[in-house]
Design an enzyme around this catalytic site. Sequence first.
Site, PDB file in Angstrom:
ATOM      1  N   ASN A 145      25.179 -40.873 -34.062  1.00 57.16           N
ATOM      2  CA  ASN A 145      26.280 -39.969 -34.709  1.00 57.16           C
ATOM      3  C   ASN A 145      26.855 -40.508 -36.107  1.00 57.16           C
ATOM      4  OD1 ASN A 145      27.837 -41.262 -33.216  1.00 57.16           O
ATOM      5  ND2 ASN A 145      29.070 -39.740 -32.623  1.00 57.16           N
ATOM      6  N   GLU A 241      31.907 -48.558 -25.547  1.00 60.40           N
ATOM      7  CA  GLU A 241      32.607 -47.238 -26.202  1.00 60.40           C
ATOM      8  C   GLU A 241      31.927 -45.926 -25.936  1.00 60.40           C
ATOM      9  OE1 GLU A 241      35.649 -46.832 -27.267  1.00 60.40           O
ATOM     10  OE2 GLU A 241      36.163 -48.878 -27.669  1.00 60.40           O
ATOM     11  N   CYS A 275      32.418 -38.625 -31.357  1.00 63.48           N
ATOM     12  CA  CYS A 275      33.110 -38.791 -29.968  1.00 63.48           C
ATOM     13  C   CYS A 275      34.366 -38.325 -29.955  1.00 63.48           C
ATOM     14  CB  CYS A 275      32.852 -40.331 -29.482  1.00 63.48           C
ATOM     15  SG  CYS A 275      33.661 -41.376 -30.829  1.00 63.48           S
ATOM     16  N   GLU A 450      37.951 -51.469 -28.928  1.00 64.45           N
ATOM     17  CA  GLU A 450      37.409 -52.025 -30.215  1.00 64.45           C
ATOM     18  C   GLU A 450      38.387 -51.714 -31.277  1.00 64.45           C
ATOM     19  OE1 GLU A 450      33.430 -49.538 -30.973  1.00 64.45           O
ATOM     20  OE2 GLU A 450      32.837 -51.573 -31.312  1.00 64.45           O
TER      21      GLU A 450
HETATM   22  P1  NAD Z   1      22.795 -42.934 -26.254  1.00 63.48           P
HETATM   23  O1  NAD Z   1      23.796 -43.449 -24.972  1.00 63.48           O
HETATM   24  O2  NAD Z   1      21.648 -41.973 -25.756  1.00 63.48           O
HETATM   25  O3  NAD Z   1      22.300 -43.931 -26.954  1.00 63.48           O
HETATM   26  C1  NAD Z   1      23.078 -45.121 -27.953  1.00 63.48           C
HETATM   27  C2  NAD Z   1      22.508 -46.296 -27.888  1.00 63.48           C
HETATM   28  O4  NAD Z   1      21.894 -46.708 -26.756  1.00 63.48           O
HETATM   29  C3  NAD Z   1      21.023 -46.328 -28.808  1.00 63.48           C
HETATM   30  O5  NAD Z   1      20.831 -47.048 -29.618  1.00 63.48           O
HETATM   31  C4  NAD Z   1      19.917 -46.004 -27.537  1.00 63.48           C
HETATM   32  O6  NAD Z   1      18.609 -46.445 -28.326  1.00 63.48           O
HETATM   33  C5  NAD Z   1      20.416 -47.183 -26.758  1.00 63.48           C
HETATM   34  N1  NAD Z   1      19.843 -47.113 -25.378  1.00 63.48           N
HETATM   35  C6  NAD Z   1      19.655 -46.190 -24.787  1.00 63.48           C
HETATM   36  N2  NAD Z   1      19.249 -46.378 -23.483  1.00 63.48           N
HETATM   37  C7  NAD Z   1      19.652 -47.672 -23.205  1.00 63.48           C
HETATM   38  C8  NAD Z   1      19.740 -48.435 -22.211  1.00 63.48           C
HETATM   39  N3  NAD Z   1      19.210 -48.150 -21.290  1.00 63.48           N
HETATM   40  N4  NAD Z   1      19.970 -49.766 -22.455  1.00 63.48           N
HETATM   41  C9  NAD Z   1      20.599 -50.213 -23.487  1.00 63.48           C
HETATM   42  N5  NAD Z   1      20.431 -49.497 -24.832  1.00 63.48           N
HETATM   43  C10 NAD Z   1      20.110 -48.356 -24.707  1.00 63.48           C
HETATM   44  O7  NAD Z   1      24.065 -42.428 -27.096  1.00 63.48           O
HETATM   45  P2  NAD Z   1      23.681 -41.308 -28.088  1.00 63.48           P
HETATM   46  O8  NAD Z   1      23.029 -40.142 -27.857  1.00 63.48           O
HETATM   47  O9  NAD Z   1      23.017 -42.030 -29.349  1.00 63.48           O
HETATM   48  O10 NAD Z   1      25.192 -40.975 -28.773  1.00 63.48           O
HETATM   49  C11 NAD Z   1      26.031 -39.825 -28.181  1.00 63.48           C
HETATM   50  C12 NAD Z   1      27.056 -40.410 -27.070  1.00 63.48           C
HETATM   51  O11 NAD Z   1      27.678 -41.715 -27.651  1.00 63.48           O
HETATM   52  C13 NAD Z   1      28.012 -39.378 -27.003  1.00 63.48           C
HETATM   53  O12 NAD Z   1      28.272 -39.447 -25.365  1.00 63.48           O
HETATM   54  C14 NAD Z   1      29.254 -39.895 -27.877  1.00 63.48           C
HETATM   55  O13 NAD Z   1      30.517 -39.421 -27.176  1.00 63.48           O
HETATM   56  C15 NAD Z   1      29.243 -41.320 -27.322  1.00 63.48           C
HETATM   57  N6  NAD Z   1      29.809 -41.976 -28.724  1.00 63.48           N
HETATM   58  C16 NAD Z   1      31.079 -42.707 -28.423  1.00 63.48           C
HETATM   59  C17 NAD Z   1      31.833 -43.375 -29.474  1.00 63.48           C
HETATM   60  C18 NAD Z   1      32.903 -44.234 -28.989  1.00 63.48           C
HETATM   61  O14 NAD Z   1      33.372 -44.909 -29.949  1.00 63.48           O
HETATM   62  N7  NAD Z   1      33.632 -44.007 -27.887  1.00 63.48           N
HETATM   63  C19 NAD Z   1      31.383 -43.224 -30.683  1.00 63.48           C
HETATM   64  C20 NAD Z   1      30.181 -42.453 -30.923  1.00 63.48           C
HETATM   65  C21 NAD Z   1      29.576 -41.706 -29.881  1.00 63.48           C
END
Ligand code: NAD
Length: 472
Positions: A145, A241, A275, A450
């Site tokens: 995102n 996060e 997020c 963070e």
């Molecule tokens: P996701 O968890 O699907 O993926 C995030 C990252 O993790 C990607 O790079 C992905 O390739 C990797 N990944 C996937 N499976 C993995 C595993 N088993 N082990 C290690 N890495 C793995 O999340 P997304 O769909 O890319 O992002 C959306 C989510 O992120 C939403 O829930 C959003 O709220 C959250 N988010 C949180 C913050 C925050 O600062 N708290 C900021 C932005 C997004």
Amino acid sequence: MADYRMLINGELVGSGARLDVINPATGEVLAQAPDCSREQLDAAVAAAQAAFPAWRDTPHAERAAKLGEAAGIIQAHGEELKSLLTAEQGKCHDEAFFEVMGGAGWLQAVASLDIAEQMNPTEPGRSSRTVHVPIGVVGAISPWNFPVLLSMWKVAPALAAGNTLVLKPSPFTPLTILRIAELLKDVFPAGVLNVVTGGDNLGPWMTSHPGMDKISFTGSTATGKKVMESASRDLKRVTLELGGNDAAIVLKDADIATSAKALAWGAFRNTGQVCINAKRIYVADEIYDDFAEAFVAEVESYVVGDGAEQGVQLGPIQNKRQYERVRDLLADCRANGYSFLTGGEETGEGPGYFLPLTVVDNPPDESRIVREEPFGPVVPLLRYNSVDEVLERANASEFGLAGSVWGADLDIAEQVAMKLETGTVWINEIHQVSPFEPFAGHKQSGMGVENGLAGLLEYTLPKTITRALPAG
Ligand code: NAD
């Protein structure tokens, strides 16, 4: 098609296998990114390990200067990076530019933070001090995102504190980070900054890699739990996060026009894929109807389309998987007979992953659209009668990322803010984050911090050195 390569040990390297990257506004393949092999990941980790001692021992001022140089290069390529980010992520040009510049700004700002050493109280005849040393090799994993900004939230503190890094952006949005890696290739000593891209295997390979000392992860709560489980096997340090389902509480004395306008953007920015967007908007019964009218008027004024087109404010949903997830939530709202103040029905017109901006009118608290994080362009407005009641409902969530309170009486707003069970609360504003303010998800929205000094300290380990002083 441009040739995107990874950065491993100071060299740009391709790979045998490649991944398609889709432009979400068109559904067409934009480019391909390398699909990192296990051997290539091993090489990146080995390079980071080899580079660690010298980078750790480089004076902080020199490391900070390198981060400043990197920021300058990113800024100088802001226009190019903005267009690439829009093409792969979908967000409009203004937002993409803001993100790229924000990422550069983070590198500069975090480099200016200083970790002071601490003298500890002791009995006479001894001295004791605590310093903070870098951890080693950091594996950084970022979401789709805000691919640039949220990657820089990790690159900046990890490198400033003296760690070396292997960064993995999301497979949905790898290109801008790969281009940044190419631009920064010669800024840092070989092996200090490595960037790898790959499919679903690569994240788990990183979190289980014995050469990694810390994992910094931003993404969904479900994946965050897997990361923590995997990292626990050799007690890697973790910062997580994760997801949010932020409540906004609009008090009865809130200024309706300004809060409705700010919260509409607060809910729909980046097409709902932030997020810290407002994801449950609780409005006092006395002003609910007037607020809803102003809110919907603002939402209906937004220009939705291909982010590369002039005037567009909101782009598509970033990827097909997320698009299907949000469609499913909309279908659930329709199946349960919830009413929509705007949107709700899909037009089925392609191309690209577009869904209507949707406001759901006071659905029940147990509904999926209230309990789950939609991460798309749909938000519920919810009526409430008393402050105690709304706090109980807002806090009845496994998430605790952030929230906002809107009202004219700042003392009352502050009291409400103190009772929201989240890491950040904004009063009469939203989305404010800074390299100098700790940002921590409470409950299942995260682990650790963070940003701010507390965020920088997460990339260090305390080390205490004591002395028995000579007698006399
Ligand atoms: P996701 O968890 O699907 O993926 C995030 C990252 O993790 C990607 O790079 C992905 O390739 C990797 N990944 C996937 N499976 C993995 C595993 N088993 N082990 C290690 N890495 C793995 O999340 P997304 O769909 O890319 O992002 C959306 C989510 O992120 C939403 O829930 C959003 O709220 C959250 N988010 C949180 C913050 C925050 O600062 N708290 C900021 C932005 C997004």
